[in-house]
Design an enzyme around this catalytic site. Structure first.
Site, PDB file in Angstrom:
ATOM      1  CE1 TYR A 312      -4.566  -0.792   0.521  1.00  0.00           C
ATOM      2  CE2 TYR A 312      -3.422  -2.840   1.000  1.00  0.00           C
ATOM      3  CZ  TYR A 312      -4.575  -2.164   0.671  1.00  0.00           C
ATOM      4  OH  TYR A 312      -5.743  -2.856   0.481  1.00  0.00           O
ATOM      5  CE1 TYR A 316      -0.150   7.506  -2.116  1.00  0.00           C
ATOM      6  CE2 TYR A 316      -0.159   5.463  -0.851  1.00  0.00           C
ATOM      7  CZ  TYR A 316      -0.833   6.431  -1.570  1.00  0.00           C
ATOM      8  OH  TYR A 316      -2.195   6.344  -1.735  1.00  0.00           O
TER       9      TYR A 316
END
Length: 599
Positions: A312, A316
């Protein structure tokens, strides 16, 4: 009418900063050299260091620079920093870059339909800085006591300064935390924390100006808000007896405002309590605004059947480091270019992109990876434990390393392997002792050195004729002009301006010498395009006023020393002031563009 008001507002914003927006880095360097020269003249003229520090600190504050703290560095150390070109250069670059970018944000030059994350002008300057640094790394060498030589470029490629190495280390640590969470039965939680509306200059979809935005709230101010928010959340978690560990990533919205992504692991029975604490504090400020409940605190439930917890946050990390494995970002821009803009954004605003929450310090892990296999571990249990930790670090197994350090939530006092530091009396560039330095690791009574070599930095640069030159010592305060009390004269070497001030004998405080010296500096900087006209006017008026914070004199009139043009004849005087708006090269093309983007 609207256009005139808009341009007037733009002019007021430009005049609020002491720099012309199109000042190049070379001009800032030259400016820093002149500030060092002026500072040395001040030190030579004034009576004592305390008076000199007050005068120099006042000058720094007028440029928007925070002067060095004499409580931290000592009075002499603070004055030496104010007499150092490199101190001025570093501070001037930072203040100028942030002022330039702040105006670019206000003028609508930073959003996904213009310069995403950072303005094109600031990004170009960042790329130029990277190019300069790369050139420096090629000519700078580190030589140890064995005669081994390495360029800084070679060493950078082997350290976490390399983007690939940085990303790999971050992912190894995150994967290690996830592995531990599986073993301990801890639940993963993925949260996104967003700033209130007043921190956002542009709407996310239309890119129109946000009417709630406060122009004084820069991305740096938004990051400070998120830091304060996390401090309150962390304190509440501690009072509640809840322990969490994981990572947080700071990345920008399209218009430059930071937000945080956090991946946390915790005991399953604490999940609801942690969510409630986060939600309470995220909505404590302006929580009643429309959309705050939805956007300020977002929870993403992690389903292991669809992907891992590390997966997840991996995108990023990649998007903020080098764009590895990503074709495009959220807004459709090339991921590799976007990652460079994100890195430039973080560098400009001084924002820490990645932060570990809980767990042992990564510096211990890095020091362990410097060690070779340890001998004699059978007879020494402390050495055996250190070797176990070394093997975990050397193999890149963060989970095993954390286990050796007594778990992800262990306090520093109970972690068995610690950094070992020694005091160093060697002087730094300001003749201060370097202080405590890491030299190895300690485990119980056992100390192992990880830094055994003595290194020397050499930078090869050539002057005129291609000959190597030695730089003069820039840190000595001796030999400044005015030590003997002779009349104080400053001349502009590149122009006709000359100012003669009173001698040291006539004015022991030295305030007049300092202020009248700066009039010449401001005149030079105005004509060179370094200062805006408004800033030059303010500083000249300040220099000529009868009251000074240095000596608190209250003379009704200043001495009759005037800024004159030496090329004029007789009593003819020439003033050099301009009311024109300074050039804004690379920022705005014309008034219509300004009005369109400003609205």
């Amino acid at each position: 009418m609207a256009a005139n008001l808009c341009l007037l507002e733009l002019e007021e914003q430009v005049d609020s900063i002491p720099f012309s927006l199109n000042v190049s880095d070379d001009e800032l360097i030259e400016w820093a050299k002149r500030r060092e020269k002026r500072a040395r003249e001040v030190v030579g003229q004034l009576v004592d260091l305390r008076t000199a520090y007050q005068a120099l600190a006042d000058t720094a504050q007028r440029y928007g620079l925070a002067p060095p703290d004499p409580e931290k560095h000592g009075l002499e150390g603070a004055v030496k920093r104010l007499c150092d070109e490199q101190w001025w250069r570093r501070k001037l670059r930072q203040v100028h870059a942030q002022a330039l970018e702040g105006l670019a944000i206000q003028w609508g030059l930073v959003h996904k339909r213009a310069g995403i994350y950072i303005s094109d002008e600031s990004f170009k300057r960042y790329q130029q800085k990277r190019t300069r640094n790369a050139q420096l790394f090629q000519v700078a060498e580190l030589i140890n006591d064995l005669g081994q030589k390495y360029t800084l470029a070679e060493l950078v490629a082997l350290s976490t300064a390399s983007l690939k190495n940085r990303r790999n280390e971050l992912m190894a640590r995150m994967a290690g935390f996830q592995k531990l969470a599986f073993m301990l039965g801890h639940a993963p939680e993925f949260y996104t924390l967003t700033c209130p509306s007043k921190y956002h200059p542009r709407h996310s979809e239309s890119c129109e100006r946000n009417k709630r935005h406060d122009p004084d709230l820069t991305p740096k101010a938004a990051q400070d808000y998120l830091n304060r928010l996390w401090c309150r959340i962390r304190a509440k978690l501690k009072r509640s007896g809840i322990e969490v560990y994981g990572f947080r990533v700071a990345e920008p919205h399209h218009a430059g405002t930071p937000h945080w992504h956090t991946l946390l692991f915790m005991a399953p029975q604490h999940v609801e309590a942690v969510r409630a604490i986060f939600r309470e504090h995220c909505l404590a400020e302006d929580g009643d605004q429309p959309g705050a409940e939805k956007r300020r605190f977002d929870i993403r439930v992690i389903d292991y059947s669809k992907g891992t917890a590390t997966g997840y946050i991996a995108k990023y990390v990649a998007k903020s480091v080098d764009g590895h494995g990503i074709d495009s970002d959220l807004h459709g821009h090339d991921a590799k270019v976007s990652s460079q803009r994100v890195t430039a954004w973080a560098s400009l605003w001084g924002i820490r992109q990645f932060q570990q929450i809980g767990g042992p310090p990564v510096t211990v892990w890095r020091q362990l990876r410097r060690l070779a296999e340890l001998k004699g571990i059978d007879e020494n249990p402390d050495l055996a434990l250190l070797e176990t930790a070394r093997q975990a670090a050397d193999s890149g197994d963060w989970a095993a390393f954390v286990e050796v350090m007594n778990g992800p939530t262990a306090k520093r006092a109970v972690q068995p392997v610690k950094l070992h530091k020694e005091w160093g009396d060697q002087p730094n560039r300001y003749s201060e002792p370097v202080g405590y330095r890491i030299i190895g690791l300690a485990c119980g009574a056992q100390v192992v050195r990880t830094r055994k070599r003595v290194w020397e930095l050499r930078i090869h640069y050539r002057g005129e004729g291609g000959h190597l030159k030695d730089k003069p010592d820039p840190y000595s305060l001796k030999g400044a002009p005015g030590d003997g009390g002779e009349p104080f004269t400053l001349e502009d070497p590149s122009g006709p301006f000359r100012i003669e001030g009173p001698s040291k004998e006539r004015n022991q405080s030295g305030a007049w010498e300092f202020h009248y010296g700066d009039v010449a500096a401001y005149s030079y900087e105005l004509r060179k395009g370094l200062l805006t006209p408004a800033a030059a006017r303010r500083e000249r008026q300040r220099a000529l006023r009868p009251w000074s914070p240095v000596n608190n004199c209250t003379r009704a009139e200043p001495p009759n020393h005037e800024l004159t043009n030496s090329h004029s004849t007789g009593s003819e005087k020439t003033t050099h002031h301009s009311r024109t708006l300074p050039p804004v090269k690379g920022i705005i093309a014309n008034a219509s563009t300004v009005i369109k983007r400003f609205d």
